[in-house]
Design an enzyme around this catalytic site. Structure first.
Site, PDB file in Angstrom:
ATOM      1  N   ASN A  95      86.980  94.810  53.642  1.00 18.19           N
ATOM      2  CA  ASN A  95      86.795  96.271  53.762  1.00 18.19           C
ATOM      3  C   ASN A  95      87.343  96.835  55.083  1.00 18.19           C
ATOM      4  OD1 ASN A  95      83.641  96.355  51.928  1.00 18.19           O
ATOM      5  ND2 ASN A  95      85.707  96.755  51.205  1.00 18.19           N
ATOM      6  N   ASP A 121      79.963  98.527  43.176  1.00 18.98           N
ATOM      7  CA  ASP A 121      81.315  99.119  43.178  1.00 18.98           C
ATOM      8  C   ASP A 121      81.320 100.485  42.487  1.00 18.98           C
ATOM      9  OD1 ASP A 121      84.005  99.274  43.679  1.00 18.98           O
ATOM     10  OD2 ASP A 121      84.588  97.976  42.013  1.00 18.98           O
TER      11      ASP A 121
END
Ligand code: FPP
Length: 253
Positions: free
Chosen positions: A76, A28
């Site tokens: 996503n 991330d």
């Protein structure tokens, strides 16, 4: 607890003796890394692939056996189409550019997640990477792509239910091991440790079944800046943890 490297690039920082077998990584911070540098988010993802290459190399060097990275989650798809397209292009480039080297380094690639919704050429490339490396044994790289943990469990449940309906499995045999054996990750051991970079402290639907007893290591570093010193720091944190798996610590009984 956060694990941060004592000093990045410190050659004296030795790898701990008690290595985990399987590490999962939530990579991330690519977007924030890019934004901070005044660059498009896609450049952050590009640098993220470089960090992935460094991490695989460091993992091999340190003697790890299994590494699973969260490359594209089923959530996503909520991102702008341009960013989703950029992530797909990076996967294409990664396989086209790195497969030959990974194959020669005895790396076996496995892919976790659903093919549903993915462009056909991506499915073909993923299949190609898996089949080209299927005989390799030294290092296992799991790529969680179009992956969601709960969805994976639901798919495993459907596979098991079908076997029960077809008489291949009895209801009594439908236990935890049966579910594990029907997950995408059935050939991987459960992760000993899950590292998440980028200052967020959650699993975000990554390996939710498999992480029941994983040690969680959260690191402030943004993924594009991650490298061998950070991996070593995470391993040091892991080796300092006492894993009791619901039992008592030694000496408490
Ligand atoms: C999270 O950062 C990262 C992702 C959603 C994608 C991770 C993908 C890569 C590292 C590269 C692609 C991998 C392969 C195998 C080619 P973020 O965008 O959520 O960062 P932010 O929280 O700072 O916005």
């Amino acid at each position: 607890m956060s694990a941060q490297p004592a000093s990045t690039g410190d050659p004296k920082l030795a790898a701990p003796a008690d290595l985990p077998t399987h590490i999962g990584v939530i990579m991330d911070g690519n977007g924030r890394w890019a934004t901070r540098s005044g660059l498009p988010r896609s450049v952050g993802h590009e640098r993220g692939v470089d960090a992935l290459r460094k991490t695989v190399t460091a993992g091999q060097k340190l003697g790890l056996s299994y590494l699973t990275v969260y490359s594209f989650s089923t959530e996503n798809w909520r991102r702008p189409a341009s960013e989703v397209g950029a992530l797909f292009s990076l996967l294409r480039a990664f396989i086209k550019k790195d497969l030959k080297r990974l194959k020669s380094e005895d790396v076996r690639i496995s892919v976790f997640g659903t093919r549903s919704g993915l462009p056909q050429d991506i499915c073909d490339l993923l299949d190609y990477a898996v089949s080209e490396t299927s005989e390799n044994t030294r290092f296992n790289l799991g790529i969680a792509f179009n992956y969601g943990g709960r969805e994976e469990i639901a798919r495993a449940a459907r596979r098991v239910a079908r076997k029960v309906m077809e008489g291949e499995l009895s209801l009594e045999e439908l236990d935890q091991d049966a579910i594990s054996a029907h997950l995408d990750t059935s050939e991987f051991p459960d992760p000993d440790v899950i590292i998440r970079t980028g200052q967020e402290h959650r699993l975000s639907n990554f390996l939710v079944w498999q992480s029941a007893y994983s040690e969680l290591v959260f690191m402030d570093v943004l993924w594009p800046d991650f490298g061998e010193p950070h991996l070593k720091a995470a391993l040091e944190t892991f080796s300092a943890r006492e894993r009791r798996f619901g039992g008592l610590s030694s000496g408490a009984a």
